[in-house]
Design a protein around this motif. Structure first.
Motif, mmCIF file in Angstrom:
data_model
loop_
_atom_site.group_PDB
_atom_site.id
_atom_site.type_symbol
_atom_site.label_atom_id
_atom_site.label_comp_id
_atom_site.label_asym_id
_atom_site.label_seq_id
_atom_site.Cartn_x
_atom_site.Cartn_y
_atom_site.Cartn_z
ATOM 1 N N ARG A 19 38.059 40.783 52.527
ATOM 2 C CA ARG A 19 38.127 41.295 53.260
ATOM 3 C C ARG A 19 38.743 43.164 53.291
ATOM 4 N NH1 ARG A 19 41.460 41.150 59.722
ATOM 5 N NH2 ARG A 19 43.050 42.463 57.735
ATOM 6 N N TRP A 36 29.714 50.660 57.427
ATOM 7 C CA TRP A 36 30.186 50.342 55.629
ATOM 8 C C TRP A 36 29.090 50.285 55.168
ATOM 9 C CZ3 TRP A 36 34.793 49.674 53.550
ATOM 10 C CH2 TRP A 36 36.002 49.269 54.040
ATOM 11 N N ALA A 49 26.553 48.007 57.671
ATOM 12 C CA ALA A 49 26.737 47.556 58.677
ATOM 13 C C ALA A 49 27.975 49.071 59.312
ATOM 14 C CB ALA A 49 28.249 46.322 59.141
ATOM 15 N N THR A 58 27.648 46.196 67.516
ATOM 16 C CA THR A 58 27.332 46.392 66.170
ATOM 17 C C THR A 58 26.141 45.719 65.730
ATOM 18 O OG1 THR A 58 27.297 44.039 65.866
ATOM 19 C CG2 THR A 58 30.166 45.084 65.601
ATOM 20 N N TYR A 60 23.728 46.011 61.204
ATOM 21 C CA TYR A 60 23.835 44.973 60.201
ATOM 22 C C TYR A 60 22.791 44.934 59.512
ATOM 23 C CZ TYR A 60 28.499 42.465 61.184
ATOM 24 O OH TYR A 60 29.345 42.592 62.251
ATOM 25 N N LYS A 64 22.462 41.432 55.418
ATOM 26 C CA LYS A 64 23.826 40.807 55.169
ATOM 27 C C LYS A 64 24.298 40.012 56.670
ATOM 28 C CE LYS A 64 24.165 44.241 52.336
ATOM 29 N NZ LYS A 64 22.449 45.031 51.914
ATOM 30 N N PHE A 68 27.842 38.696 56.494
ATOM 31 C CA PHE A 68 29.259 39.979 56.647
ATOM 32 C C PHE A 68 29.676 40.319 58.531
ATOM 33 C CE2 PHE A 68 28.408 42.610 52.807
ATOM 34 C CZ PHE A 68 28.285 41.216 52.164
ATOM 35 N N ILE A 70 31.704 42.913 60.525
ATOM 36 C CA ILE A 70 32.417 44.596 60.603
ATOM 37 C C ILE A 70 33.047 44.472 62.127
ATOM 38 C CG2 ILE A 70 30.056 45.705 62.116
ATOM 39 C CD1 ILE A 70 31.085 48.335 60.486
ATOM 40 N N LEU A 81 35.419 44.734 57.170
ATOM 41 C CA LEU A 81 34.347 44.145 57.051
ATOM 42 C C LEU A 81 34.713 43.138 56.256
ATOM 43 C CD1 LEU A 81 31.749 44.801 56.976
ATOM 44 C CD2 LEU A 81 31.726 45.218 54.311
ATOM 45 N N TYR A 94 31.732 49.550 47.733
ATOM 46 C CA TYR A 94 31.753 50.319 49.240
ATOM 47 C C TYR A 94 32.420 51.589 49.209
ATOM 48 C CZ TYR A 94 29.246 45.078 48.943
ATOM 49 O OH TYR A 94 28.839 43.970 48.656
ATOM 50 N N CYS A 96 32.836 53.207 52.846
ATOM 51 C CA CYS A 96 33.192 53.640 54.775
ATOM 52 C C CYS A 96 33.570 54.883 54.420
ATOM 53 C CB CYS A 96 35.110 53.394 54.627
ATOM 54 S SG CYS A 96 35.833 53.569 56.851
#
Length: 125
Positions: A19, A36, A49, A58, A60, A64, A68, A70, A81, A94, A96
């Motif tokens: 996470r 992300w 995401a 949300t 994606y 994913k 995944f 978010i 995430l 990764y 943000c």
């Protein structure tokens, strides 16, 4: 101007979970749509995401979806995430990202106004 700091990356075996967290400071968190992205060596940065300012919507990347998730906690100025069933091809840095005054979900890196420094995720086979 908002500052973004990611954490939660690391080394995990294939099939495992991580996470990621991203804490925002220096701005009103609900003014920002959050997303992300990730970038593997030798590849372009890609969308993973996104979540709207309220958390109500949300989005994606197709690959994913289902693995995944978010989410955001506006009281903590944090976006998360959750990554499950990780694969070696998920290995990347990764990032943000935030887009200010946007009430829809982020779709591309080019539309983002602010970025974190990134957190490395490595999935071993």
């Amino acid at each position: 101007q908002v500052q973004l700091v990611e954490s939660g990356g690391g080394l995990v075996q294939a099939g495992g979970s991580l996470r990621l967290s991203c804490v925002a400071s220096g701005g009103t968190f609900t003014n920002y749509a959050m997303g992300w992205f990730r970038q593997a060596p030798g590849k372009e940065r890609e969308f993973v995401a996104a979540v709207t300012w309220s958390g109500g919507t949300t989005k994606y990347a197709d690959s994913k979806r289902g693995r995944f998730a978010i989410s955001r906690d506006n009281a903590l100025n944090t976006v998360y995430l959750q990554m499950n069933s990780l694969k070696p091809e998920d290995t990347a840095v990764y990032y943000c990202a935030a887009r200010r005054f946007w009430n829809r979900a982020i779709k591309t890196a080019g539309e983002c106004d602010y970025w974190g420094q990134g957190t490395q995720v490595t999935v071993s086979s």
